[in-house]
Motif scaffolding. Structure first.
Motif, PDB file in Angstrom:
ATOM      1  N   ALA A  42       0.851  -1.197   0.000  1.00  0.00           N
ATOM      2  CA  ALA A  42       0.000   0.000   0.000  1.00  0.00           C
ATOM      3  C   ALA A  42       0.879   1.236   0.000  1.00  0.00           C
ATOM      4  O   ALA A  42       1.827   1.338   0.782  1.00  0.00           O
ATOM      5  N   PHE A  43       0.553   2.186  -0.871  1.00  0.00           N
ATOM      6  CA  PHE A  43       1.301   3.437  -0.998  1.00  0.00           C
ATOM      7  C   PHE A  43       0.386   4.584  -0.589  1.00  0.00           C
ATOM      8  O   PHE A  43      -0.693   4.764  -1.158  1.00  0.00           O
ATOM      9  N   PHE A  44       0.820   5.355   0.410  1.00  0.00           N
ATOM     10  CA  PHE A  44       0.041   6.479   0.924  1.00  0.00           C
ATOM     11  C   PHE A  44       0.862   7.743   0.722  1.00  0.00           C
ATOM     12  O   PHE A  44       1.651   8.143   1.572  1.00  0.00           O
ATOM     13  N   MET A  45       0.703   8.372  -0.454  1.00  0.00           N
ATOM     14  CA  MET A  45       1.568   9.472  -0.851  1.00  0.00           C
ATOM     15  C   MET A  45       0.818  10.370  -1.836  1.00  0.00           C
ATOM     16  O   MET A  45      -0.355  10.132  -2.117  1.00  0.00           O
ATOM     17  N   LYS A  46       1.504  11.332  -2.367  1.00  0.00           N
ATOM     18  CA  LYS A  46       0.952  12.104  -3.485  1.00  0.00           C
ATOM     19  C   LYS A  46       0.776  11.141  -4.642  1.00  0.00           C
ATOM     20  O   LYS A  46       1.670  10.349  -4.952  1.00  0.00           O
ATOM     21  N   SER A  47      -0.367  11.192  -5.312  1.00  0.00           N
ATOM     22  CA  SER A  47      -0.684  10.113  -6.256  1.00  0.00           C
ATOM     23  C   SER A  47      -0.860  10.572  -7.698  1.00  0.00           C
ATOM     24  O   SER A  47      -1.206   9.760  -8.551  1.00  0.00           O
ATOM     25  N   GLU A  48      -0.612  11.852  -7.978  1.00  0.00           N
ATOM     26  CA  GLU A  48      -0.802  12.294  -9.352  1.00  0.00           C
ATOM     27  C   GLU A  48       0.381  13.136  -9.790  1.00  0.00           C
ATOM     28  O   GLU A  48       1.099  13.713  -8.971  1.00  0.00           O
ATOM     29  N   GLY A  49       0.588  13.212 -11.093  1.00  0.00           N
ATOM     30  CA  GLY A  49       1.671  14.011 -11.641  1.00  0.00           C
ATOM     31  C   GLY A  49       2.936  13.200 -11.875  1.00  0.00           C
ATOM     32  O   GLY A  49       3.024  12.014 -11.535  1.00  0.00           O
ATOM     33  N   HIS A  50       3.939  13.859 -12.455  1.00  0.00           N
ATOM     34  CA  HIS A  50       5.202  13.191 -12.785  1.00  0.00           C
ATOM     35  C   HIS A  50       6.227  13.391 -11.666  1.00  0.00           C
ATOM     36  O   HIS A  50       7.403  13.632 -11.930  1.00  0.00           O
ATOM     37  N   PHE A  51       5.766  13.277 -10.439  1.00  0.00           N
ATOM     38  CA  PHE A  51       6.666  13.375  -9.304  1.00  0.00           C
ATOM     39  C   PHE A  51       7.234  11.995  -8.984  1.00  0.00           C
ATOM     40  O   PHE A  51       6.797  10.983  -9.531  1.00  0.00           O
ATOM     41  N   VAL A  52       8.189  11.959  -8.062  1.00  0.00           N
ATOM     42  CA  VAL A  52       8.862  10.698  -7.761  1.00  0.00           C
ATOM     43  C   VAL A  52       7.871   9.656  -7.256  1.00  0.00           C
ATOM     44  O   VAL A  52       7.851   8.508  -7.732  1.00  0.00           O
ATOM     45  N   ALA A  53       7.032  10.038  -6.268  1.00  0.00           N
ATOM     46  CA  ALA A  53       6.138   9.059  -5.647  1.00  0.00           C
ATOM     47  C   ALA A  53       5.139   8.454  -6.629  1.00  0.00           C
ATOM     48  O   ALA A  53       5.087   7.226  -6.789  1.00  0.00           O
ATOM     49  N   PRO A  54       4.296   9.257  -7.312  1.00  0.00           N
ATOM     50  CA  PRO A  54       3.317   8.646  -8.211  1.00  0.00           C
ATOM     51  C   PRO A  54       3.950   7.880  -9.363  1.00  0.00           C
ATOM     52  O   PRO A  54       3.416   6.853  -9.802  1.00  0.00           O
ATOM     53  N   THR A  55       5.097   8.351  -9.858  1.00  0.00           N
ATOM     54  CA  THR A  55       5.754   7.642 -10.954  1.00  0.00           C
ATOM     55  C   THR A  55       6.291   6.299 -10.475  1.00  0.00           C
ATOM     56  O   THR A  55       6.133   5.268 -11.152  1.00  0.00           O
ATOM     57  N   SER A  56       6.910   6.272  -9.301  1.00  0.00           N
ATOM     58  CA  SER A  56       7.429   5.024  -8.753  1.00  0.00           C
ATOM     59  C   SER A  56       6.314   4.026  -8.489  1.00  0.00           C
ATOM     60  O   SER A  56       6.457   2.829  -8.749  1.00  0.00           O
ATOM     61  N   ILE A  57       5.185   4.533  -7.978  1.00  0.00           N
ATOM     62  CA  ILE A  57       4.049   3.647  -7.708  1.00  0.00           C
ATOM     63  C   ILE A  57       3.502   3.073  -9.012  1.00  0.00           C
ATOM     64  O   ILE A  57       3.248   1.876  -9.130  1.00  0.00           O
ATOM     65  N   SER A  58       3.325   3.938 -10.013  1.00  0.00           N
ATOM     66  CA  SER A  58       2.743   3.502 -11.280  1.00  0.00           C
ATOM     67  C   SER A  58       3.620   2.486 -11.998  1.00  0.00           C
ATOM     68  O   SER A  58       3.114   1.597 -12.686  1.00  0.00           O
ATOM     69  N   LEU A  59       4.936   2.624 -11.836  1.00  0.00           N
ATOM     70  CA  LEU A  59       5.858   1.733 -12.540  1.00  0.00           C
ATOM     71  C   LEU A  59       6.336   0.580 -11.672  1.00  0.00           C
ATOM     72  O   LEU A  59       7.241  -0.158 -12.074  1.00  0.00           O
ATOM     73  N   ALA A  60       5.737   0.416 -10.487  1.00  0.00           N
ATOM     74  CA  ALA A  60       6.127  -0.695  -9.619  1.00  0.00           C
ATOM     75  C   ALA A  60       5.867  -2.026 -10.324  1.00  0.00           C
ATOM     76  O   ALA A  60       4.849  -2.219 -10.988  1.00  0.00           O
ATOM     77  N   SER A  61       6.778  -2.934 -10.174  1.00  0.00           N
ATOM     78  CA  SER A  61       6.677  -4.234 -10.831  1.00  0.00           C
ATOM     79  C   SER A  61       5.453  -4.994 -10.344  1.00  0.00           C
ATOM     80  O   SER A  61       5.263  -5.191  -9.138  1.00  0.00           O
ATOM     81  N   GLN A  62       4.618  -5.429 -11.273  1.00  0.00           N
ATOM     82  CA  GLN A  62       3.440  -6.207 -10.915  1.00  0.00           C
ATOM     83  C   GLN A  62       3.813  -7.606 -10.441  1.00  0.00           C
ATOM     84  O   GLN A  62       3.032  -8.271  -9.770  1.00  0.00           O
ATOM     85  N   LYS A  63       5.015  -8.044 -10.798  1.00  0.00           N
ATOM     86  CA  LYS A  63       5.477  -9.341 -10.305  1.00  0.00           C
ATOM     87  C   LYS A  63       5.883  -9.249  -8.833  1.00  0.00           C
ATOM     88  O   LYS A  63       5.793 -10.232  -8.104  1.00  0.00           O
ATOM     89  N   ALA A  64       6.342  -8.078  -8.425  1.00  0.00           N
ATOM     90  CA  ALA A  64       6.812  -7.901  -7.054  1.00  0.00           C
ATOM     91  C   ALA A  64       5.741  -7.336  -6.133  1.00  0.00           C
ATOM     92  O   ALA A  64       5.758  -7.594  -4.932  1.00  0.00           O
ATOM     93  N   HIS A  65       4.786  -6.554  -6.683  1.00  0.00           N
ATOM     94  CA  HIS A  65       3.819  -5.849  -5.847  1.00  0.00           C
ATOM     95  C   HIS A  65       2.386  -6.048  -6.349  1.00  0.00           C
ATOM     96  O   HIS A  65       2.117  -5.961  -7.537  1.00  0.00           O
ATOM     97  N   GLU A  66       1.489  -6.276  -5.418  1.00  0.00           N
ATOM     98  CA  GLU A  66       0.055  -6.064  -5.635  1.00  0.00           C
ATOM     99  C   GLU A  66      -0.234  -4.714  -4.982  1.00  0.00           C
ATOM    100  O   GLU A  66      -0.159  -4.573  -3.759  1.00  0.00           O
ATOM    101  N   VAL A  67      -0.538  -3.715  -5.785  1.00  0.00           N
ATOM    102  CA  VAL A  67      -0.492  -2.329  -5.331  1.00  0.00           C
ATOM    103  C   VAL A  67      -1.874  -1.809  -4.919  1.00  0.00           C
ATOM    104  O   VAL A  67      -2.861  -1.992  -5.628  1.00  0.00           O
ATOM    105  N   LEU A  68      -1.904  -1.139  -3.774  1.00  0.00           N
ATOM    106  CA  LEU A  68      -3.032  -0.302  -3.376  1.00  0.00           C
ATOM    107  C   LEU A  68      -2.516   1.123  -3.306  1.00  0.00           C
ATOM    108  O   LEU A  68      -1.617   1.433  -2.524  1.00  0.00           O
ATOM    109  N   ARG A  69      -3.064   1.994  -4.127  1.00  0.00           N
ATOM    110  CA  ARG A  69      -2.619   3.380  -4.187  1.00  0.00           C
ATOM    111  C   ARG A  69      -3.614   4.258  -3.442  1.00  0.00           C
ATOM    112  O   ARG A  69      -4.798   4.288  -3.769  1.00  0.00           O
ATOM    113  N   LEU A  70      -3.139   4.958  -2.430  1.00  0.00           N
ATOM    114  CA  LEU A  70      -3.966   5.874  -1.653  1.00  0.00           C
ATOM    115  C   LEU A  70      -3.368   7.263  -1.728  1.00  0.00           C
ATOM    116  O   LEU A  70      -2.162   7.441  -1.566  1.00  0.00           O
TER     117      LEU A  70
END
Length: 631
Positions: free
Chosen positions: A109-137
């Protein structure tokens, strides 16, 4: 011929011989610095402003990170996909040891800024689906939605800013969250000892503290049991330097300079990160950092007794952060007018004032007005969603919607404490959605409330039709403890249906007719509503879905009736049962209260300066949170 270092000179050039590059230097000469001449800073600025999707690549080739680092200067750092993969693969063994040997993806689960081309949303969006089942908050999500989604997801790993992870720990200790992550990853702002203690108390999870930036995602990390940050030396060459830009000795403090060993598109060489750190072990560059104090520009201006000016640097301000202080903020109105706000379990007003005045005495500084105030919550910066240690008073705004019963929120009956100039007043949040709408409808009955093509619905007419719906439900003796399903497209009938449900004291579950029938049946089976309200266009579809298990009511078949008694609703009462997309499993219901929806709408209006003269298009489905906000 351009000045520069020729290849044959490289064996004779030491790193310390090269100039230090600031963010402003690099951005001013961006077009000269990049090795791909297709990249132009003006094009990147325009693209980032128009396209906020972090999954989109510039020129279909570059992952672009956009950052301000808390300053007024924005940077643009292009990464090739190859460089990005190398960065994440190199850092993963240190940051994701729990995932090693696990065949399934880690519930993250990621609880951060979630939009835009910032470090947090970009890292979350590109997180490996093999490594993570992602919940974005998002930190901007309604608080009850955050609680419900986390409780349903049950994350094994939490990733957040250090300051906002504290909120999750608080809510767990209060019983709002019932989660037990095995590890947490914090970044962006400083994890204080009191924060660490509270995180341990809440979950006893392993804590990973990451030091990163847009210029290098993974600079250093401190793992469980580590006393120092270990530099990712395969990715970076790090220097901690003094005012002459020479490397300091171990245990000494200095500014951090970054040389990236990965970036080739935009060379990062002796780049001043504007961070203050204490050097640990050093070889060819820093190998460990004993402490990270924060940004150099987070200094507090002072007026000296002799009339001169000075400043308390971020590492000096840390001396005021006494044991037991979880978060602290210095609000400066002028060099002689400062307020210290802090969050703690204990009243430390006198101790903090004493420590601060001792710092003033050491600087021979004067202070006409000093106020120390223990607050229930120190809010984060609205733009970055991170904690600003030093801030002007006019920039103090919150980036979160507080629930009415959140013990860390402001007390009932007072303005919500989110800073000067805020539009989140108690009058906006203390009642129900119906009460707020009724007040507007009675003041402006002839004003248009909604427009569809050539048709429009006034506030007065919408109020009458909503009363028609609520009267029908009350006559039929509906149970307000059970949701009322609403099946409707984007038409004028939608508004009286949902307003009528909440007016009657109930809460609705939205059914988008454009969703697959199978998913709608899953939602109905889980929510178990007694009634399904439908528009005329969806009458047959509603009858098919309802079968004989639910009663279908259509607006055009409801009779007008005298006004009915309307129940008084608490701000924390449920208004909507919203179902998740179901991309990671069966859709789960999330209850949104009246106060959460009103707070989100008020913040949306404040953020975009929306007033009664503006018109909003309902572009989102009314079955997602963004659509509810737009309505």
């Amino acid at each position: 011929m351009r000045e520069g270092i020729r290849e044959r000179d490289l064996p004779y050039v030491a790193l310390e011989h090269l100039p230090v590059v600031s963010k402003s230097d690099l951005m001013v000469r961006f077009d000269e610095a990049v090795t791909d001449r297709r990249l132009r800073k003006s094009d990147l600025e325009a693209w980032v402003a128009q396209d906020a999707d972090p999954l989109h690549l510039f020129l279909d080739e570059y992952i672009v990170l956009h950052s301000s680092s808390g300053t007024k200067i924005y940077s643009y750092v292009p990464h090739t996909r190859k460089a990005w993969r190398y960065l994440t693969a190199t850092a993963a063994p240190q940051l994701l040891p729990l995932a090693q040997g696990i065949e399934r993806p880690l519930r993250s689960a990621f609880f951060m800024k979630s939009e835009g081309h910032f470090v947090a949303p970009t890292s979350i969006s590109l997180a490996s689906q093999k490594a993570h089942e992602v919940l974005r908050l998002s930190i901007s999500d309604p608080i009850e939605e955050i609680w419900a989604r986390l409780n349903a997801f049950q994350p094994e790993r939490l990733t957040s800013y250090a300051s906002t992870l504290l909120w999750l720990a608080e809510w767990t200790l209060q019983g709002r969250l019932r989660i037990a992550p095995r590890s947490v990853l914090v970044s962006a702002d400083r994890l204080t000892p009191a924060m660490r203690e509270k995180v341990k108390k809440a979950w006893n999870a392993e804590i990973y503290d990451l030091y990163g930036a847009a210029e290098s995602l993974y600079i250093a990390a401190r793992g469980p049991g580590d006393d120092a940050f270990h530099v990712f030396t395969d990715l970076n060459l790090l220097e901690v330097v003094d005012t002459t830009n020479r490397m300091v000795r171990p245990d000494e403090r200095g500014r951090v300079l970054l040389t990236s060993l990965v970036h080739t598109t935009l060379p990062i060489i002796r780049f001043d990160l504007n961070d203050i750190a204490v050097l640990g072990k050093a070889g060819f560059g820093a190998e460990t950092l004993l402490a990270l104090h924060g940004k150099a520009h987070h200094s507090l201006p002072l007026r000296l007794a002799n009339g001169g000016v000075a400043a308390l640097e971020v590492h000096e301000l840390a001396q005021v952060e006494l044991p037991g202080v979880e978060k602290m903020q210095f609000v400066h109105r002028s060099p002689i007018d400062v307020e210290i706000r802090y969050q703690s379990q204990h009243n430390l007003d006198s101790e903090i004032e004493g420590a601060f005045r001792q710092l003033l005495a050491q600087k021979s500084a004067m202070m006409e007005t000093l106020k120390v105030r223990r607050v229930e919550r120190v809010f984060n910066d609205h733009a970055t969603h991170k904690l600003r240690v030093v801030t002007p008073d006019e920039e103090m705004v919150a980036a979160i919607s507080l629930a009415a019963d959140d013990v860390c929120s402001s007390s009932s009956g007072s303005a919500l404490s989110i800073g000067a100039g805020s539009l989140f007043a108690a009058a906006d949040l203390s009642g129900s959605i119906d009460r707020r709408f009724s007040e507007i409808a009675l003041r402006h009955p002839e004003h248009p409330a909604a427009i569809e093509g050539d048709m429009q619905l006034s506030y007065g007419e919408l109020h009458r039709r909503a009363a028609q719906v609520s009267g029908e439900l009350l006559r039929r003796g509906f149970d307000p403890a059970r949701p009322v399903a609403v099946l409707c497209g984007h038409g004028l009938e939608l508004l009286p249906l949902i307003l009528g449900v909440v007016r009657a004291g109930g809460f609705y579950v939205p059914l988008d007719p454009y969703l697959p029938t199978g998913r709608l049946k899953i939602i109905l089976a889980d929510a178990r509503p007694e009634f399904v309200l439908a528009s005329a266009a969806q009458r047959e579809a509603a009858a098919t879905l309802a079968a004989e298990q639910h009663t279908v009511l259509c607006l055009d078949e409801m009779e007008a009736s005298p006004p009915q008694w309307m129940p008084t609703l608490a701000p924390a009462a449920p208004a909507c049962l919203l179902y998740t997309s179901g991309t990671t499993g069966i859709p789960k219901g999330v209850v949104l209260s009246h106060s959460a929806i009103l707070a989100r709408a008020a913040r949306y209006a404040a953020d975009y300066d929306i007033n009664q003269a503006d018109h909003l298009s309902l572009l989102q489905s009314f079955a997602v949170s963004a659509g509810i906000r737009e309505i």
